[in-house]
Design an enzyme around this catalytic site. Structure first.
Site, PDB file in Angstrom:
ATOM      1  N   ASP A 176       0.830  -1.208   0.000  1.00 56.14           N
ATOM      2  CA  ASP A 176       0.000   0.000   0.000  1.00 56.14           C
ATOM      3  C   ASP A 176       0.862   1.253   0.000  1.00 56.14           C
ATOM      4  O   ASP A 176       0.528   2.242  -0.655  1.00 56.14           O
ATOM      5  CB  ASP A 176      -0.941   0.023   1.210  1.00 56.14           C
ATOM      6  CG  ASP A 176      -1.819   1.270   1.192  1.00 56.14           C
ATOM      7  OD1 ASP A 176      -2.593   1.415   0.227  1.00 56.14           O
ATOM      8  OD2 ASP A 176      -1.701   2.107   2.098  1.00 56.14           O
TER       9      ASP A 176
ATOM     10  N   ARG B  60      -0.341   6.237  -6.778  1.00 55.41           N
ATOM     11  CA  ARG B  60      -1.692   6.743  -7.053  1.00 55.41           C
ATOM     12  C   ARG B  60      -1.749   8.245  -6.868  1.00 55.41           C
ATOM     13  O   ARG B  60      -2.371   8.972  -7.639  1.00 55.41           O
ATOM     14  CB  ARG B  60      -2.712   6.067  -6.135  1.00 55.41           C
ATOM     15  CG  ARG B  60      -2.995   4.632  -6.511  1.00 55.41           C
ATOM     16  CD  ARG B  60      -3.774   3.940  -5.410  1.00 55.41           C
ATOM     17  NE  ARG B  60      -5.035   4.578  -5.130  1.00 55.41           N
ATOM     18  CZ  ARG B  60      -5.650   4.544  -3.944  1.00 55.41           C
ATOM     19  NH1 ARG B  60      -5.113   3.898  -2.926  1.00 55.41           N
ATOM     20  NH2 ARG B  60      -6.791   5.141  -3.774  1.00 55.41           N
TER      21      ARG B  60
ATOM     22  N   LYS C 137      -4.937  -2.402   5.225  1.00 52.63           N
ATOM     23  CA  LYS C 137      -4.288  -1.957   6.466  1.00 52.63           C
ATOM     24  C   LYS C 137      -5.099  -2.371   7.694  1.00 52.63           C
ATOM     25  O   LYS C 137      -4.551  -2.781   8.713  1.00 52.63           O
ATOM     26  CB  LYS C 137      -4.105  -0.435   6.427  1.00 52.63           C
ATOM     27  CG  LYS C 137      -3.018  -0.025   5.440  1.00 52.63           C
ATOM     28  CD  LYS C 137      -2.885   1.466   5.309  1.00 52.63           C
ATOM     29  CE  LYS C 137      -4.011   2.070   4.528  1.00 52.63           C
ATOM     30  NZ  LYS C 137      -3.784   3.329   3.890  1.00 52.63           N
TER      31      LYS C 137
END
Ligand code: URA
Length: 438
Positions: A161, A168, A187
């Site tokens: 992530d 992103r 998460k």
């Protein structure tokens, strides 16, 4: 694996197999897929989407890219709350100690702010000595002993992530429902939770600008969270107006402590806290999240019973003491913290912004407030920006309140006079006053 052909498949709107998703997450985390190819995949996902099975595969692959917290068996349920982010959203700070006092274990892994939305870790960094980077073993130990921890992800937790989110952010692919779902839930699943409440924001300062989009995101996350074995519920809350009366890192810590002091026995402290606490929106949301988790974990039969439980726990003063306990456990210098708390402000310049005329506040635009706080130095324009923890705004007048001519609309806390004056002009545009009734 031929990653190019997977990008092409997604570009054409085809469905990827779970094994293909697992493999590319593993390869990307290991540095075997270049950023430019993953950026193309993210954009293909942004436009073509992922179905439920693909989103589940992505979420689980991201969770399993690193360490997952493992807690000893204990009768206290493991719970957390996650907000999709907003301006003045400091709910996590008072909520973690409240939940610990209600008999939960709270491994709250939080993030940093980017753009106009604040980050819990940045707020906590304004507390002298407080450490937000803890190894997994210490997180587990503190949760077992103190009942709560608020800290950042370790380098070894959900590394996929960390890399994907940075990409992103740089490629305009953040506001995608499957990508947000996978990012948040990977998460939360790595925390080993029993129950999770999601606060999905909608409005001008939220990722999801409309309530309909926020509902879609909430539904996707609730369905997947439950499928993955975590009792997950969501609330939709408004982010057109900042939450509470303060935005800016230290000012939000102060407001959170005031919220926790609502129920203290000492009348002087209680009165002071009530004055600073301002509107009830912050307190309401803190109590609502706590009540929902009591119901989700079977510790209360109904929301109204749970709400009374949460209110009386807060009123006992125990969560305020638990806050201090959590601070000390994470290395804070309590004397220095209390001295700082007693100051009216810590920024060099404070400027009061006054109303030009009397009227009812019909708008306090969270996006403008967030942009002003960020540009004062309270937030980041890039990941490398250095935060000024003392700047921000407080004493915000809120929609529905009447202000008289020359009354305070808010105070700007700035590093110097020039920045205060520039921020003052911009923030005035955040307020709309109407002559009549709302
Ligand atoms: N918060 C996250 O952690 N991830 C997202 O994608 C959006 C908000």
């Amino acid at each position: 694996m031929n990653f190019l052909s997977l990008i092409e498949s997604k570009r054409e709107g085809k469905i990827l197999a779970p094994e293909q998703i697992q493999e590319f997450v593993r390869e990307f985390t290991a540095g075997k897929i270049p950023d430019y190819q993953m950026a193309a995949m993210l954009m293909a996902i942004f436009f073509r989407g992922l179905n439920t099975a693909e989103t589940r595969a992505l979420t689980l692959a991201m969770r399993d890219s690193g360490d997952v917290l493992k807690f000893p068996k204990d009768q206290r349920p493991l719970v957390d709350k996650h907000s999709t982010g907003g301006v003045g959203d400091k709910v996590s700070l008072p909520l973690a100690p409240l939940l610990a006092c209600l008999g939960f274990r709270v491994p709250m892994i939080s993030g940093r702010g980017l753009g106009i939305t604040g980050g819990t870790l940045d707020k906590l960094d304004s507390i002298p000595g407080f450490k937000t980077l803890l190894p997994a073993g210490k997180i587990v130990e503190q949760v077992q002993k103190t009942g709560c921890v608020i800290c950042g992800q370790t380098d070894r937790m959900v590394p996929a992530d960390k890399k994907l989110y940075a990409l992103r952010d740089a490629t305009g692919t953040v506001p995608s429902i499957p990508l947000i779902t996978a990012s948040i839930l990977s998460k939360k699943l790595a925390e080993g939770l029993d129950a999770l409440v999601l606060d999905v924001k909608f409005g001008c300062a939220a990722f999801m600008q409309t309530k309909a989009d926020a509902r879609k995101l909430a539904k996707a996350m609730v369905a997947l969270g439950n499928e993955c074995g975590v009792n997950t519920r969501a609330i939709l809350t408004d982010m057109n107006t900042p939450l509470g009366r303060a935005a800016g890192n230290w000012l939000e810590v102060k407001e959170s402590v005031a919220c926790l002091e609502t129920g203290r026995a000492d009348p002087a402290l209680r009165d002071q806290a009530a004055q600073q606490r301002g509107p009830t929106d912050l307190l309401e949301l803190v109590l609502d999240c706590a009540a929902r988790l009591l119901v989700q974990t079977g510790n209360a039969e109904s929301l109204s019973i749970a709400r009374t439980q949460a209110e009386s726990c807060l009123a006992s003063g125990a969560p305020r003491k638990k806050w201090d306990e959590m601070l000390v456990a994470q290395g804070a210098a309590l004397d220095a913290f209390n001295k700082k708390l007693a100051l009216d402000h810590t920024a060099p310049v404070v400027l009061e912004i006054k109303a030009d005329r009397s009227g009812l506040v019909s708008k306090c635009d969270a996006r403008i407030v967030g942009e002003v706080v960020r540009d004062l130095g309270g937030g980041r324009l890039t990941k490398e920006s250095v935060i000024n923890h003392d700047v921000g705004v407080d004493r915000l007048a809120k929609p529905g309140e009447r202000v008289e001519k020359s009354a305070t609309l808010c105070r700007v806390h700035a590093a110097d006079r020039a920045q205060a004056a520039a921020a003052g002009v911009r923030i005035k545009a955040a307020f709309k006053l109407s002559a009549g009734r709302l």
